[in-house]
Motif scaffolding. Structure first.
Motif, PDB file in Angstrom:
ATOM      1  N   ALA A 226       0.851  -1.182   0.000  1.00  0.00           N
ATOM      2  CA  ALA A 226       0.000   0.000   0.000  1.00  0.00           C
ATOM      3  C   ALA A 226       0.891   1.237   0.000  1.00  0.00           C
ATOM      4  O   ALA A 226       2.085   1.168   0.316  1.00  0.00           O
ATOM      5  N   THR A 227       0.319   2.371  -0.363  1.00  0.00           N
ATOM      6  CA  THR A 227       1.050   3.628  -0.272  1.00  0.00           C
ATOM      7  C   THR A 227       1.095   4.076   1.188  1.00  0.00           C
ATOM      8  O   THR A 227       0.260   3.663   2.014  1.00  0.00           O
ATOM      9  N   LEU A 228       2.052   4.927   1.509  1.00  0.00           N
ATOM     10  CA  LEU A 228       2.120   5.447   2.880  1.00  0.00           C
ATOM     11  C   LEU A 228       0.838   6.188   3.252  1.00  0.00           C
ATOM     12  O   LEU A 228       0.343   6.069   4.381  1.00  0.00           O
ATOM     13  N   LYS A 229       0.322   6.949   2.301  1.00  0.00           N
ATOM     14  CA  LYS A 229      -0.908   7.701   2.569  1.00  0.00           C
ATOM     15  C   LYS A 229      -2.044   6.767   2.979  1.00  0.00           C
ATOM     16  O   LYS A 229      -2.762   7.022   3.963  1.00  0.00           O
ATOM     17  N   ASP A 230      -2.211   5.665   2.242  1.00  0.00           N
ATOM     18  CA  ASP A 230      -3.289   4.722   2.556  1.00  0.00           C
ATOM     19  C   ASP A 230      -3.044   4.014   3.883  1.00  0.00           C
ATOM     20  O   ASP A 230      -3.983   3.757   4.648  1.00  0.00           O
TER      21      ASP A 230
ATOM     22  N   GLY B 199       4.880   6.953  -4.208  1.00  0.00           N
ATOM     23  CA  GLY B 199       3.604   6.819  -3.502  1.00  0.00           C
ATOM     24  C   GLY B 199       3.516   7.654  -2.244  1.00  0.00           C
ATOM     25  O   GLY B 199       2.459   7.725  -1.618  1.00  0.00           O
ATOM     26  N   ALA B 200       4.622   8.299  -1.859  1.00  0.00           N
ATOM     27  CA  ALA B 200       4.663   9.085  -0.615  1.00  0.00           C
ATOM     28  C   ALA B 200       4.696  10.585  -0.881  1.00  0.00           C
ATOM     29  O   ALA B 200       5.023  11.363   0.012  1.00  0.00           O
ATOM     30  N   LYS B 201       4.364  10.991  -2.098  1.00  0.00           N
ATOM     31  CA  LYS B 201       4.464  12.402  -2.472  1.00  0.00           C
ATOM     32  C   LYS B 201       3.718  13.305  -1.496  1.00  0.00           C
ATOM     33  O   LYS B 201       4.236  14.355  -1.068  1.00  0.00           O
ATOM     34  N   ASP B 202       2.502  12.927  -1.142  1.00  0.00           N
ATOM     35  CA  ASP B 202       1.711  13.748  -0.219  1.00  0.00           C
ATOM     36  C   ASP B 202       2.373  13.854   1.148  1.00  0.00           C
ATOM     37  O   ASP B 202       2.311  14.908   1.791  1.00  0.00           O
ATOM     38  N   ILE B 203       3.008  12.775   1.591  1.00  0.00           N
ATOM     39  CA  ILE B 203       3.666  12.780   2.904  1.00  0.00           C
ATOM     40  C   ILE B 203       4.917  13.658   2.861  1.00  0.00           C
ATOM     41  O   ILE B 203       5.217  14.373   3.823  1.00  0.00           O
ATOM     42  N   LEU B 204       5.639  13.632   1.749  1.00  0.00           N
ATOM     43  CA  LEU B 204       6.883  14.397   1.634  1.00  0.00           C
ATOM     44  C   LEU B 204       6.643  15.894   1.476  1.00  0.00           C
ATOM     45  O   LEU B 204       7.563  16.688   1.650  1.00  0.00           O
ATOM     46  N   THR B 205       5.421  16.287   1.155  1.00  0.00           N
ATOM     47  CA  THR B 205       5.110  17.706   0.971  1.00  0.00           C
ATOM     48  C   THR B 205       4.326  18.307   2.126  1.00  0.00           C
ATOM     49  O   THR B 205       4.042  19.511   2.111  1.00  0.00           O
ATOM     50  N   ASN B 206       3.985  17.502   3.154  1.00  0.00           N
ATOM     51  CA  ASN B 206       3.128  18.056   4.215  1.00  0.00           C
ATOM     52  C   ASN B 206       3.901  18.730   5.343  1.00  0.00           C
ATOM     53  O   ASN B 206       3.304  19.267   6.279  1.00  0.00           O
ATOM     54  N   GLY B 207       5.250  18.681   5.283  1.00  0.00           N
ATOM     55  CA  GLY B 207       6.054  19.390   6.262  1.00  0.00           C
ATOM     56  C   GLY B 207       6.438  18.617   7.500  1.00  0.00           C
ATOM     57  O   GLY B 207       7.187  19.121   8.340  1.00  0.00           O
ATOM     58  N   SER B 208       5.963  17.374   7.644  1.00  0.00           N
ATOM     59  CA  SER B 208       6.283  16.610   8.860  1.00  0.00           C
ATOM     60  C   SER B 208       7.655  15.947   8.780  1.00  0.00           C
ATOM     61  O   SER B 208       8.346  15.798   9.785  1.00  0.00           O
ATOM     62  N   VAL B 209       8.061  15.543   7.579  1.00  0.00           N
ATOM     63  CA  VAL B 209       9.293  14.760   7.422  1.00  0.00           C
ATOM     64  C   VAL B 209      10.520  15.674   7.432  1.00  0.00           C
ATOM     65  O   VAL B 209      10.580  16.655   6.688  1.00  0.00           O
TER      66      VAL B 209
END
Length: 217
Positions: A104-108, A135-145
């Motif tokens: 699964a993607t990280l987002k899912d 698959g982690a594009k949304d996670i890499l752009t949300n500022g948490s990482v």
């Protein structure tokens, strides 16, 4: 096996390894670390002594059984979460070397298991590293990482493709020192595994090992 791991992860400057992950000194007490492809779990065991939480992703049921025993205390206390999935750019099953695994993607997965957002992502997943990042594009752009540390030696182009991809999100990156001798490899993006058949190895045999990317705060 343990002796090999301890040697690989030694922080004695006279014995540095290109496969050496972040030291515990680089981990913050409020870090949520995603360990994607934890193998025997040694690195997560080290980091769990300081990090706020470790989320381990592992699709292999045999490895899951071992990891549940390795982290029995940390799971009980809520410090470590074991997720029985591989991470990629799609959600579903995939046949790898005759065995089906759940991906699964990280987002899912974050949504499915109500996971806290990561501050550090470590990934060593046998050639699926680029798919994880895609698959982690949304996670890499949300500022948490704040840090991604990822293997680049499984596929011949990853030492170029992975830094180029991560550079789109800002920040800076660098490779670990030295190279790794990779005596098994994949033929492009297929499941063909060549092991210890030197005449069939794909160039380059010596490859950059780990790439660490620090995101802008």
């Amino acid at each position: 096996m343990l002796s090999s791991i301890l040697n690989e992860q030694s922080y004695d400057l006279s014995n540095s390894s290109p496969h050496q992950y972040l030291s515990i000194d680089e981990v913050h007490s409020n870090d949520v670390i995603y360990d994607v492809g934890a193998a025997e779990g040694y690195q997560s065991k080290v980091w769990s002594k300081k990090a706020k939480k470790i989320v381990v992703f592992e699709p292999d049921p045999k490895q899951i059984n071992c990891l549940n025993k390795t982290f029995i205390k940390e799971i009980s206390s809520g410090k470590v979460i074991i997720i029985p999935f591989g991470v990629s750019n799609f959600t579903g099953q995939k046949l790898i070397f005759g065995q089906e695994y759940q991906f699964a993607t990280l987002k899912d997965l974050i949504r499915k298991f109500s996971l806290p957002l990561p501050t550090i992502i470590k990934a060593d997943i046998e050639g699926h590293e680029m798919q994880l990042l895609q698959g982690a594009k949304d996670i890499l752009t949300n500022g948490s990482v704040r840090i991604v540390q990822i293997a680049t030696y499984h596929r011949s182009n990853d030492e170029y493709d992975i830094p180029n991809y991560l550079s789109k999100f800002g920040g800076v990156g660098k490779f670990s020192d030295g190279t790794i001798y990779f005596n098994r490899t994949f033929d492009n993006y297929t499941n063909l595994l060549i092991q210890e058949q030197y005449e069939q190895l794909f160039q380059p045999v010596f490859r950059k090992c780990l790439y660490t990317h620090w995101f802008k705060s």
